[in-house]
Write a protein that holds these residues in place. Structure first.
Motif, PDB file in Angstrom:
ATOM      1  N   VAL A  61       0.821  -1.218   0.000  1.00 31.03           N
ATOM      2  CA  VAL A  61       0.000   0.000   0.000  1.00 31.03           C
ATOM      3  C   VAL A  61       0.853   1.264   0.000  1.00 31.03           C
ATOM      4  N   SER A  73      -0.194   1.785  -8.855  1.00 32.43           N
ATOM      5  CA  SER A  73      -1.624   1.461  -8.904  1.00 32.43           C
ATOM      6  C   SER A  73      -1.844  -0.043  -8.918  1.00 32.43           C
ATOM      7  N   ARG A  76      -1.300  -1.431  -5.476  1.00 32.35           N
ATOM      8  CA  ARG A  76      -2.408  -1.100  -4.582  1.00 32.35           C
ATOM      9  C   ARG A  76      -3.634  -1.954  -4.910  1.00 32.35           C
ATOM     10  N   ALA A  77      -3.839  -2.227  -6.168  1.00 33.84           N
ATOM     11  CA  ALA A  77      -4.950  -3.102  -6.541  1.00 33.84           C
ATOM     12  C   ALA A  77      -4.743  -4.496  -5.945  1.00 33.84           C
ATOM     13  N   GLU A  80      -5.814  -4.323  -2.356  1.00 36.43           N
ATOM     14  CA  GLU A  80      -7.262  -4.347  -2.211  1.00 36.43           C
ATOM     15  C   GLU A  80      -7.794  -5.769  -2.412  1.00 36.43           C
ATOM     16  N   ARG A  81      -7.189  -6.494  -3.331  1.00 39.94           N
ATOM     17  CA  ARG A  81      -7.604  -7.883  -3.547  1.00 39.94           C
ATOM     18  C   ARG A  81      -7.304  -8.725  -2.312  1.00 39.94           C
ATOM     19  N   ILE A  83      -7.243  -7.602   0.798  1.00 44.67           N
ATOM     20  CA  ILE A  83      -8.218  -7.233   1.836  1.00 44.67           C
ATOM     21  C   ILE A  83      -9.539  -7.965   1.597  1.00 44.67           C
ATOM     22  N   ALA A  84      -9.969  -8.046   0.330  1.00 42.51           N
ATOM     23  CA  ALA A  84     -11.201  -8.771   0.021  1.00 42.51           C
ATOM     24  C   ALA A  84     -11.066 -10.242   0.395  1.00 42.51           C
ATOM     25  N   ALA A 193     -14.650   1.416  -1.955  1.00 38.81           N
ATOM     26  CA  ALA A 193     -13.225   1.501  -1.594  1.00 38.81           C
ATOM     27  C   ALA A 193     -12.590   2.779  -2.128  1.00 38.81           C
ATOM     28  N   GLY A 194     -11.832   3.440  -1.253  1.00 44.06           N
ATOM     29  CA  GLY A 194     -11.131   4.657  -1.632  1.00 44.06           C
ATOM     30  C   GLY A 194     -11.942   5.921  -1.455  1.00 44.06           C
ATOM     31  N   ASP A 229     -17.572  -2.855  -1.175  1.00 46.63           N
ATOM     32  CA  ASP A 229     -16.338  -3.415  -0.626  1.00 46.63           C
ATOM     33  C   ASP A 229     -16.410  -3.416   0.895  1.00 46.63           C
ATOM     34  N   TYR A 242      -6.404   5.099   5.152  1.00 51.56           N
ATOM     35  CA  TYR A 242      -7.557   4.443   5.755  1.00 51.56           C
ATOM     36  C   TYR A 242      -8.126   5.255   6.923  1.00 51.56           C
TER      37      TYR A 242
END
Length: 467
Positions: A61, A73, A76-77, A80-81, A83-84, A193-194, A229, A242
């Motif tokens: 992150v 980017s 960071r994607a 996010e994946r 976290i899911a 998200a974001g 999300d 966050y």
């Protein structure tokens, strides 16, 4: 001093707490290993053997200055994946953990928090505590009435929820119980998200129980909340992005205020990890006069500066008490319940209470007003319950104690057996434990609260179920 006037104890829960509830719940590195295994081939990995999951995610992150924008980017994607997938793993583990009966010590603990009006700060995403609250069906005395306490009423601050479906939904939060603050988010919180302001934050209601049951059938998600999300603040060392949403500021500032005036700080399965520097700084706001306790499988030794017990002592310069070993949490709860029962005499001091009837509340369901019983001394070392006319008491000119005697079968009890505050004080002063037997099992009284019904005053006991 009443319960509301005393400094509120503060409890802090970490991953070790959830693991103590059920072995199905993962510790942080175990969670990371599971997530890594599931995402193998789906994201670009650079997790070296000596790198923890938290270290890896922190790098993901972070905007590394030597990378081009598209690479930042992409990383960071990936984060996010991850976290899911964390949410997906924990959904499964919570379902597994709650498929069995709720541990007795957890029911007792939420009952203790309720009686203490505690502040409970958790860094966990799961909803195990909320489900235990639903299971316990505790009774709060608030604004001159008794009411049931359920999960959605103790989690605060929290995102806005769906429209109220039942009476319990309309009374959020409940001042007459404990407060649960989820500083890193929750499995039932969602957002886009974001979102820099947090305007999209929302939640579903936690209806779950242990034993794979629910309070009521889950409502249809007409608003599409679950398509969003999850709002989970990941276990990373730098969380600035966050912390942007308004709810995060509200949560952390509320926790800060609670700690500043806290009378006792208890760390339960929270190891103060090095990645959570903000959390550690938050806990350091506890007053120097506050007692500190550590409940952890392995708190270490005080002379080891890197041990948990040593780091906890440096929060406010105190000498923490500790409970350790695989059964540390049940042992701690038994200790605290015993202390609360022993302190009941202090709860009954003050005011003109000598002839005030003592009542025993029992929850009767989601939308019902709790049923109040009175207590009688059965001369068997424990108190027993007797019927109280809940509907007629506020319309009767007869004092509650005399009305209670009148509705009992003739000759079963004498007037002197009914517990008033004065008689209960004498009962406790004689060395009797405040043990109560009813059709619902055995309970220990751990607190008292005043309730006025019509022209009559009652003293209602907070109680914790025992095996």
């Amino acid at each position: 001093m009443t319960v509301a006037q005393r400094p509120r104890p503060v409890y802090v829960l970490g991953a070790g707490f959830s693991r103590a509830v059920s072995a199905a719940m993962p510790l942080t590195d175990e969670l990371g290993a599971t997530v890594k295994s599931r995402l193998r081939g789906l994201i670009l990995e650079d997790l070296s053997p000596d790198m923890t999951f938290e270290d890896w995610l922190s790098l993901r992150v972070a905007e590394l200055p030597f990378l081009q924008g598209w690479d930042v980017s992409r990383r960071r994607a990936d984060a996010e994946r991850v976290i899911a997938e964390i949410a997906s793993v924990l959904d499964e583990r919570v379902a597994q953990a709650t498929s069995e009966a709720c541990p007795e010590w957890l029911i007792q603990l939420v009952g203790l928090w309720h009686a203490e009006r505690a502040v409970v700060i958790t860094f966990n995403y799961d909803t195990l505590v909320e489900r235990a609250v639903n299971q316990a069906q505790m009774v709060a005395i608030e604004r001159g009435r008794s009411a049931m306490v359920f999960a959605d009423q103790v989690v605060t601050p929290a995102p806005p929820g769906p429209p109220a479906l039942m009476r319990a939904d309309e009374a959020v939060p409940v001042a007459g119980s404990f407060t649960l603050m989820k500083l890193h988010g929750s499995l039932n919180w969602y957002w886009s998200a974001g979102d820099p302001t947090g305007s999209t934050l929302t939640r579903t209601r936690e209806r779950g129980l242990f034993g794979a049951e629910s309070l009521i059938e889950e409502a249809t998600d007409f608003g599409g909340t679950r398509t969003l999300d999850r709002f989970l603040i990941p276990p990373v060392s730098i969380k600035n992005e966050y912390y942007s949403p308004y709810l995060t500021h509200t949560l952390w500032r509320s926790a800060f205020q609670a700690l500043q005036s806290g009378g006792r700080l208890t760390l339960m399965g929270y190891s103060m990890p090095k990645t959570d520097q903000v959390g550690t700084q938050l806990l350091a706001s506890i007053p120097p006069s506050a007692a500190v306790e550590v409940v952890d499988v392995g708190p270490g030794e005080p002379d080891d500066r890197m041990s948990l017990i040593s780091r906890a002592s440096r929060l406010n310069g105190s000498n923490p008490l500790s409970w350790s070993g695989p059964s540390c949490l049940p042992a701690y709860v038994a200790h605290r319940v015993g202390d609360a029962a022993a302190g009941l005499r202090m709860e009954l001091q003050g005011g003109d209470l000598e002839n005030v009837l003592v009542a025993f509340p029992v929850g009767k369901g989601l939308n019902a007003t709790p049923t109040l019983f009175t207590l009688v001394d059965a001369h068997e070392g424990e108190l027993q319950v007797a019927d109280l006319d809940n509907n007629g008491i506020n319309r009767s000119e007869m004092p509650p104690i005399e009305m209670s005697l009148q509705i009992q079968p003739r000759g079963r009890y004498s007037l002197e057996q009914f517990m008033t505050v004065g008689r209960l004080r004498s009962y406790l002063a004689a060395g009797h434990r405040p043990m109560i037997r009813s059709a619902y099992g055995r309970s220990s009284a751990v607190g008292a609260e005043a309730l006025r019904i019509g022209p009559w005053d009652l003293t209602v006991l907070a109680h914790i179920p025992l095996s």
